[in-house]
Write a protein that holds these residues in place. Structure first.
Motif, PDB file in Angstrom:
ATOM      1  N   LEU A  10       5.309  66.053  62.478  1.00 41.77           N
ATOM      2  CA  LEU A  10       4.117  66.851  62.137  1.00 41.77           C
ATOM      3  C   LEU A  10       3.950  67.990  63.138  1.00 41.77           C
ATOM      4  O   LEU A  10       3.739  69.145  62.759  1.00 41.77           O
TER       5      LEU A  10
ATOM      6  N   SER B 114       4.830  71.261  61.120  1.00 46.05           N
ATOM      7  CA  SER B 114       3.577  71.470  60.406  1.00 46.05           C
ATOM      8  C   SER B 114       3.749  71.536  58.885  1.00 46.05           C
ATOM      9  O   SER B 114       3.458  72.543  58.248  1.00 46.05           O
TER      10      SER B 114
ATOM     11  N   PHE C 161      -3.508  67.968  62.710  1.00 48.63           N
ATOM     12  CA  PHE C 161      -2.387  67.502  61.881  1.00 48.63           C
ATOM     13  C   PHE C 161      -2.696  66.191  61.143  1.00 48.63           C
ATOM     14  O   PHE C 161      -1.884  65.723  60.361  1.00 48.63           O
TER      15      PHE C 161
END
Ligand SMILES: [Zn+2]
Length: 316
Positions: free
Chosen positions: A251, A255, A288
């Motif tokens: 993550l 992203s 996130f």
């Protein structure tokens, strides 16, 4: 039939081939056991034979090209398998060039995990997003990253070897030689090994009853966990923890809009999901934490469909 691609998914145990239509539908499908121990020539012979059989009777011009997913590391630009660990003798094999010569069609080669990632992105759980991380968790862990609308390749096409990022400094040694690789602690193999170590033959545990006394596999763990077996539930929790640690890293790195989990362990996704979410909740930065983590949708057909999509989407 509409224009089709001849697709192959070359694995260490099974070679699959298919004619796949532009919409991702598999029209004709074949598979044989890969002669992995017999060297590249034998396996390439199998691919050519299967390809010729699939092409037989197709009208001229109806099959646009060949897409093939093969174990990495490989160089998709050069069409070269660099060093496939599950296939004996495969070092620097110019597979694309050989198949082009034998079957007379343009050839696109891609790492099998990247091919599956493309399939999930175009036709499966990642449809419509710009950025996606695909993690395939089975015997090992592989990955593919879609970044800003295209497959991320990196130098020599080697990007996203996610199975070999270090996530701990202890544990079993990985086949790559390091300790603490994501796949060494979080693959289906690692889960089965923990379950086997935790139990003993004839100890009366449900896990050993399901395995017939032999080594316990990830499948047995999921089966036992679904009945509420306490040992299996703890193993699932540990597995979800390690998977979550790796996914939290991914993550932060990429992203993505979504993380898609495929491979054999996605069969137990509903069991792993709460632990994954809680580990990501603890370890990912706040921005996130809302990224969905979902199970893959195309199962073991993803490799073939993704290989075909290389032919239809030549910019990938
Ligand atoms: Zn490793």
């Amino acid at each position: 039939m509409s224009p089709a691609a001849l697709a192959f998914d070359l694995g260490g145990t099974e070679l699959r081939g298919a004619l796949v239509e532009a919409g991702g539908q598999i029209a004709v499908h074949r598979s044989v056991q890969t002669r992995a121990a017999d060297g590249p020539q034998a396996v390439i012979g199998q691919i050519v034979e299967m390809g010729a059989a699939l092409l037989a009777g197709q009208p001229a011009g109806s099959v646009l090209g060949i897409g093939i997913g093969a174990p990495g590391p490989l160089d998709p630009q050069a069409g070269m398998v660099i060093a496939a660990p599950m296939l004996a003798g495969w070092t620097d094999v110019p597979l694309a060039e050989i198949l082009r010569g034998s079957l007379g069609l343009p050839v696109r080669l891609e790492n099998d995990a990247n091919a599956a990632a493309l399939a999930e992105w175009r036709f499966g759980a990642g449809r419509g997003v710009r950025s996606m991380v695909f993690a395939t968790v089975s015997t090992g862990i592989g990955g593919g990253v879609i970044a800003d609308g295209r497959l991320l390749h990196g130098r020599r096409g080697l990007a996203a070897e996610i199975g070999h990022m270090t996530i701990t400094e202890s544990g079993e040694r990985c086949f790559c030689g390091n300790v603490g690789c994501f796949e060494a602690v979080a693959s289906g193999t690692a889960l089965g090994r923990r379950a086997t170590t935790l139990t003993g033959p004839g100890d009366g545990s449900l896990l050993r009853r399901l395995s017939g006394g032999g080594d316990v596999t990830a499948r047995h763990v999921f089966e036992a966990a679904r009945t509420g077996d306490a040992q299996a539930l703890r193993l699932v929790e540990t597995e979800a923890h390690w998977l979550g640690v790796g996914l939290a890293n991914l993550l932060h790195l990429y992203s993505p809009d979504v993380i898609v989990v495929g491979g054999g362990l996605s069969n137990g996704f509903e069991l792993l999901a709460p632990g994954l979410r809680s580990t990501i909740g603890q370890r990912a930065m706040a921005a996130f934490r809302d990224v969905p983590v979902v199970a893959a949708q195309l199962g073991d057909k993803a490799g073939l469909i993704g290989a075909a999509s290389l032919v239809f989407e030549s910019d990938q």
